[in-house]
Write an enzyme that holds these catalytic residues in place. Structure first.
Site, PDB file in Angstrom:
ATOM      1  N   ASP A 179       0.819  -1.215   0.000  1.00 55.70           N
ATOM      2  CA  ASP A 179       0.000   0.000   0.000  1.00 55.70           C
ATOM      3  C   ASP A 179       0.850   1.262   0.000  1.00 55.70           C
ATOM      4  O   ASP A 179       0.341   2.351  -0.260  1.00 55.70           O
ATOM      5  CB  ASP A 179      -0.901   0.038   1.242  1.00 55.70           C
ATOM      6  CG  ASP A 179      -2.016  -0.973   1.169  1.00 55.70           C
ATOM      7  OD1 ASP A 179      -2.441  -1.301   0.044  1.00 55.70           O
ATOM      8  OD2 ASP A 179      -2.463  -1.441   2.231  1.00 55.70           O
ATOM      9  N   GLU A 212      13.218   3.406   4.138  1.00 60.13           N
ATOM     10  CA  GLU A 212      12.368   3.274   5.330  1.00 60.13           C
ATOM     11  C   GLU A 212      11.681   4.597   5.642  1.00 60.13           C
ATOM     12  O   GLU A 212      11.082   4.768   6.692  1.00 60.13           O
ATOM     13  CB  GLU A 212      13.201   2.807   6.520  1.00 60.13           C
ATOM     14  CG  GLU A 212      13.869   1.458   6.277  1.00 60.13           C
ATOM     15  CD  GLU A 212      14.383   0.838   7.556  1.00 60.13           C
ATOM     16  OE1 GLU A 212      13.549   0.381   8.354  1.00 60.13           O
ATOM     17  OE2 GLU A 212      15.610   0.828   7.752  1.00 60.13           O
ATOM     18  N   ARG A 214      10.014   8.463   3.513  1.00 65.04           N
ATOM     19  CA  ARG A 214       9.085   8.843   2.449  1.00 65.04           C
ATOM     20  C   ARG A 214       9.798   9.532   1.278  1.00 65.04           C
ATOM     21  O   ARG A 214      10.478  10.536   1.447  1.00 65.04           O
ATOM     22  CB  ARG A 214       8.013   9.768   3.031  1.00 65.04           C
ATOM     23  CG  ARG A 214       7.256   9.123   4.186  1.00 65.04           C
ATOM     24  CD  ARG A 214       6.101   9.969   4.650  1.00 65.04           C
ATOM     25  NE  ARG A 214       6.506  11.247   5.174  1.00 65.04           N
ATOM     26  CZ  ARG A 214       6.947  11.462   6.416  1.00 65.04           C
ATOM     27  NH1 ARG A 214       7.050  10.444   7.258  1.00 65.04           N
ATOM     28  NH2 ARG A 214       7.267  12.663   6.829  1.00 65.04           N
ATOM     29  N   GLY A 229      14.417   5.217   8.866  1.00 64.38           N
ATOM     30  CA  GLY A 229      13.045   5.033   9.347  1.00 64.38           C
ATOM     31  C   GLY A 229      12.342   6.357   9.624  1.00 64.38           C
ATOM     32  O   GLY A 229      12.821   7.175  10.393  1.00 64.38           O
ATOM     33  N   GLU A 270      22.003  13.747  10.141  1.00 58.42           N
ATOM     34  CA  GLU A 270      21.871  13.117  11.464  1.00 58.42           C
ATOM     35  C   GLU A 270      20.419  12.697  11.722  1.00 58.42           C
ATOM     36  O   GLU A 270      19.482  13.398  11.333  1.00 58.42           O
ATOM     37  CB  GLU A 270      22.301  14.121  12.532  1.00 58.42           C
ATOM     38  CG  GLU A 270      22.244  13.582  13.952  1.00 58.42           C
ATOM     39  CD  GLU A 270      22.530  14.677  14.983  1.00 58.42           C
ATOM     40  OE1 GLU A 270      22.279  15.859  14.699  1.00 58.42           O
ATOM     41  OE2 GLU A 270      22.978  14.318  16.077  1.00 58.42           O
ATOM     42  N   ALA A 271      20.257  11.600  12.407  1.00 55.78           N
ATOM     43  CA  ALA A 271      18.922  11.153  12.798  1.00 55.78           C
ATOM     44  C   ALA A 271      18.197  12.300  13.521  1.00 55.78           C
ATOM     45  O   ALA A 271      18.771  12.971  14.382  1.00 55.78           O
ATOM     46  CB  ALA A 271      19.024   9.927  13.704  1.00 55.78           C
ATOM     47  N   GLY A 278      15.746  27.060   4.254  1.00 54.48           N
ATOM     48  CA  GLY A 278      16.128  28.300   4.936  1.00 54.48           C
ATOM     49  C   GLY A 278      16.896  28.092   6.230  1.00 54.48           C
ATOM     50  O   GLY A 278      17.283  29.072   6.888  1.00 54.48           O
TER      51      GLY A 278
HETATM   52  C1  LIG Z   1      25.202  12.169  12.899  1.00 60.25           C
HETATM   53  C2  LIG Z   1      25.760  10.762  12.950  1.00 60.25           C
HETATM   54  C3  LIG Z   1      25.983  10.260  11.513  1.00 60.25           C
HETATM   55  C4  LIG Z   1      27.102  10.805  13.676  1.00 60.25           C
HETATM   56  O1  LIG Z   1      27.616   9.516  13.719  1.00 60.25           O
HETATM   57  P1  LIG Z   1      29.178   9.198  13.578  1.00 60.25           P
HETATM   58  O2  LIG Z   1      29.314   7.711  13.785  1.00 60.25           O
HETATM   59  O3  LIG Z   1      29.679   9.798  12.316  1.00 60.25           O
HETATM   60  O4  LIG Z   1      29.868   9.955  14.703  1.00 60.25           O
HETATM   61  P2  LIG Z   1      30.044   9.609  16.239  1.00 60.25           P
HETATM   62  O5  LIG Z   1      31.118   8.581  16.344  1.00 60.25           O
HETATM   63  O6  LIG Z   1      28.732   9.355  16.863  1.00 60.25           O
HETATM   64  O7  LIG Z   1      30.579  10.964  16.701  1.00 60.25           O
HETATM   65  C5  LIG Z   1      31.818  11.555  16.221  1.00 60.25           C
HETATM   66  C6  LIG Z   1      32.099  12.752  17.069  1.00 60.25           C
HETATM   67  O8  LIG Z   1      31.060  13.736  16.872  1.00 60.25           O
HETATM   68  C7  LIG Z   1      30.372  13.969  18.095  1.00 60.25           C
HETATM   69  N1  LIG Z   1      28.983  14.158  17.793  1.00 60.25           N
HETATM   70  C8  LIG Z   1      28.162  13.276  17.191  1.00 60.25           C
HETATM   71  N2  LIG Z   1      26.952  13.819  17.035  1.00 60.25           N
HETATM   72  C9  LIG Z   1      27.006  15.066  17.557  1.00 60.25           C
HETATM   73  C10 LIG Z   1      26.088  16.118  17.718  1.00 60.25           C
HETATM   74  N3  LIG Z   1      24.850  16.007  17.278  1.00 60.25           N
HETATM   75  N4  LIG Z   1      26.492  17.262  18.288  1.00 60.25           N
HETATM   76  C11 LIG Z   1      27.760  17.391  18.738  1.00 60.25           C
HETATM   77  N5  LIG Z   1      28.664  16.426  18.606  1.00 60.25           N
HETATM   78  C12 LIG Z   1      28.309  15.285  18.040  1.00 60.25           C
HETATM   79  C13 LIG Z   1      30.629  12.730  18.926  1.00 60.25           C
HETATM   80  O9  LIG Z   1      30.492  12.986  20.290  1.00 60.25           O
HETATM   81  C14 LIG Z   1      32.071  12.395  18.547  1.00 60.25           C
HETATM   82  O10 LIG Z   1      32.942  13.248  19.225  1.00 60.25           O
HETATM   83  P3  LIG Z   1      34.464  12.870  19.508  1.00 60.25           P
HETATM   84  O11 LIG Z   1      35.114  12.767  18.178  1.00 60.25           O
HETATM   85  O12 LIG Z   1      34.954  14.005  20.313  1.00 60.25           O
HETATM   86  O13 LIG Z   1      34.401  11.562  20.212  1.00 60.25           O
HETATM   87  C15 LIG Z   1      24.853   9.798  13.699  1.00 60.25           C
HETATM   88  O14 LIG Z   1      24.600  10.252  14.987  1.00 60.25           O
HETATM   89  C16 LIG Z   1      23.514   9.602  13.018  1.00 60.25           C
HETATM   90  O15 LIG Z   1      22.562  10.363  13.205  1.00 60.25           O
HETATM   91  N6  LIG Z   1      23.418   8.563  12.173  1.00 60.25           N
HETATM   92  C17 LIG Z   1      22.195   8.218  11.500  1.00 60.25           C
HETATM   93  C18 LIG Z   1      21.901   6.741  11.664  1.00 60.25           C
HETATM   94  C19 LIG Z   1      20.490   6.416  11.149  1.00 60.25           C
HETATM   95  O16 LIG Z   1      19.550   7.064  11.499  1.00 60.25           O
HETATM   96  N7  LIG Z   1      20.370   5.343  10.283  1.00 60.25           N
HETATM   97  C20 LIG Z   1      19.087   4.961   9.710  1.00 60.25           C
HETATM   98  C21 LIG Z   1      18.620   3.765  10.427  1.00 60.25           C
HETATM   99  S1  LIG Z   1      16.875   3.427  10.037  1.00 60.25           S
HETATM  100  C22 LIG Z   1      16.358   2.603  11.373  1.00 60.25           C
HETATM  101  O17 LIG Z   1      17.112   2.258  12.241  1.00 60.25           O
HETATM  102  C23 LIG Z   1      14.895   2.288  11.448  1.00 60.25           C
HETATM  103  C24 LIG Z   1      14.431   2.592  12.843  1.00 60.25           C
HETATM  104  C25 LIG Z   1      13.261   3.524  12.791  1.00 60.25           C
HETATM  105  O18 LIG Z   1      12.256   3.164  12.150  1.00 60.25           O
HETATM  106  O19 LIG Z   1      13.353   4.592  13.385  1.00 60.25           O
HETATM  107  O1  LIG Z   2      15.504  -5.330   4.483  1.00 60.33           O
HETATM  108  C1  LIG Z   2      15.024  -5.660   5.552  1.00 60.33           C
HETATM  109  O2  LIG Z   2      14.343  -6.670   5.675  1.00 60.33           O
HETATM  110  C2  LIG Z   2      15.274  -4.802   6.707  1.00 60.33           C
HETATM  111  N1  LIG Z   2      15.025  -5.269   7.866  1.00 60.33           N
HETATM  112  C3  LIG Z   2      15.322  -4.609   9.049  1.00 60.33           C
HETATM  113  C4  LIG Z   2      14.378  -5.061  10.090  1.00 60.33           C
HETATM  114  O3  LIG Z   2      13.647  -5.991   9.835  1.00 60.33           O
HETATM  115  O4  LIG Z   2      14.374  -4.463  11.142  1.00 60.33           O
HETATM  116  C5  LIG Z   2      15.363  -3.136   8.896  1.00 60.33           C
HETATM  117  C6  LIG Z   2      16.185  -2.744   7.730  1.00 60.33           C
HETATM  118  C7  LIG Z   2      15.793  -3.471   6.504  1.00 60.33           C
HETATM  119 MG   LIG Z   3      -1.762  -2.391   4.255  1.00 63.89          MG
END
Ligand SMILES: CC(C)(COP(=O)(O)OP(=O)(O)OC[C@H]1O[C@@H](n2cnc3c(N)ncnc32)[C@H](O)[C@@H]1OP(=O)(O)O)[C@@H](O)C(=O)NCCC(=O)NCCSC(=O)CCC(=O)O
Ligand SMILES: O=C(O)C1=N[C@H](C(=O)O)CCC1
Ligand SMILES: [Mg+2]
Length: 331
Positions: A179, A212, A214, A229, A270-271, A278
């Protein structure tokens, strides 16, 4: 169905035979084209009804059993042949729009490779049901007729677009919840759309991707990118947005993040951070620019500094890890 997404030359047209659902008042509810094709010289634009012999020849021997009136739904199914003389020209009618949506979902044309001008005015609003498309004002009649025959009518949506998989099921993709993907979406091989993901028409992926969040109408996502996500990519159909956003290759839009500018290649948001056009963004040298000035730039990490609250763009170093190959290679 090809997998290379021939970038449609805007000079080319298309031809397809299909089955259309038409109400007793003559409104076209849908047209299904099982094998559309591009054609450089397709002839004059328009849709003609096919004779039983033509339908058998173009759609196969079972076409005869698929056509005819369906009083329960107040519709007739007819075999048609549709020609689009040039994809850059605006759609003429609902058959024409359906053929364009099929070309996108069959990956014969990439998003933005054809005109979709005026489609909301050409498409009927339809109740999409387990018995097929039903005029919205005939749902109760259809429900009773289906129950009288021992069945149960499920209405999965009331919308101008059906879900893609009921019309086109492209190979090499996984879709957690059908869907969430409208007909007209373009999903490249290796794409996985998880349940929270969404892909609108004239939008989608150009390579391997985890979706995951839109993907709004008009948005394209490059090879190797991950839309986390609940992430949001701003659209332009409503809400005042003007810039059609694109996401480059190998990007990560974090969970619950949002983006209102385009990302170049190798960018991370970042998450939880929503970057609008803007948003004032602090650069490593301390200067502050509006995010729109960074639109399309490569290799940036956008984050909200968790001590100062300022949104920052940093030159990215290292890798975010990339897609998990195991989740894509067996699609
Ligand atoms: C922004 C990042 C990319 C940063 O990650 P990194 O691994 O590059 O860095 P890190 O090792 O965490 O941090 C490196 C350095 O930056 C600092 N640092 C990190 N974030 C900071 C912030 N916001 N403000 C200030 N400093 C920050 C740390 O303390 C560290 O400092 P030092 O160097 O001094 O130690 C991460 O936090 C992030 O948001 N990733 C996204 C992951 C994600 O969402 N994936 C999708 C999954 S989808 C999913 O899971 C589905 C679930 C759902 O449905 O919700
Ligand atoms: O591709 C899949 O299947 C995924 N599964 C994970 C889950 O089941 O939590 C999330 C990422 C993709
Ligand atoms: Mg449905």
């Amino acid at each position: 169905m090809t997998d290379t997404t021939a970038a449609a030359t805007t000079t080319s047209g298309a031809i397809a035979a299909g089955l259309a659902t038409i109400t007793t008042e003559g409104a076209v509810l849908d047209t299904w084209y099982p094998a559309p094709r591009l054609d450089e010289a397709p002839g004059s634009a328009g849709t003609e009804r096919l004779s039983p012999e033509q339908a058998a020849e173009l759609l196969g021997e079972h076409a005869a059993g698929a056509v005819g009136p369906d009083p329960a739904r107040g519709v007739e199914v007819v075999a048609v042949r549709t020609v689009i003389s040039g994809l850059a020209e605006n759609p003429l009618d609902a058959h024409d729009v359906y053929l364009r949506l099929h070309l996108l979902s069959h990956r014969l044309v990439r998003p933005h490779g054809l005109s979709l001008e005026g489609i909301f005015g050409l498409l009927a609003n339809v109740a999409w049901t387990s018995a097929g498309p039903v005029p919205v004002d005939r749902v109760e009649q259809a429900r009773l007729a289906v129950r009288a025959a021992g069945g149960h009518l499920a209405v999965t949506s009331v919308d101008k677009f059906p879900r893609m998989t009921d019309y086109v099921t492209p190979p090499g993709v996984r879709i957690g919840d059908a869907d969430r993907v409208r007909l007209g979406a373009h999903l490249a091989t290796g794409t996985t759309v998880m349940h929270e993901g969404f892909v609108n028409f004239n939008a989608g992926t150009l390579g391997v991707s985890m979706v995951e969040g839109r993907i709004s109408a008009g948005v394209v996502v490059g090879d190797g990118s991950d839309i986390g996500g609940g992430a949001s990519i701003m659209g332009t159909l409503s809400g005042g947005g003007k810039e059609v956003v694109s996401i480059g290759e190998r990007c990560l839009l974090g969970a619950q993040a949002g983006i209102g500018i385009s990302l170049g290649d190798d960018c991370v948001v970042e998450a939880g951070l929503y970057v609008t056009a803007g948003t004032r963004v602090t650069l490593p040298d301390g200067s502050v620019v509006k995010a729109r000035e960074l639109s399309g730039a490569h290799n940036l990490l956008f984050r909200r500094n968790s001590t100062t609250g300022a949104v920052e763009a940093l030159q990215r170093t290292g890798a975010w890890g990339g897609l998990n190959a195991a989740l894509h290679q067996h699609n």
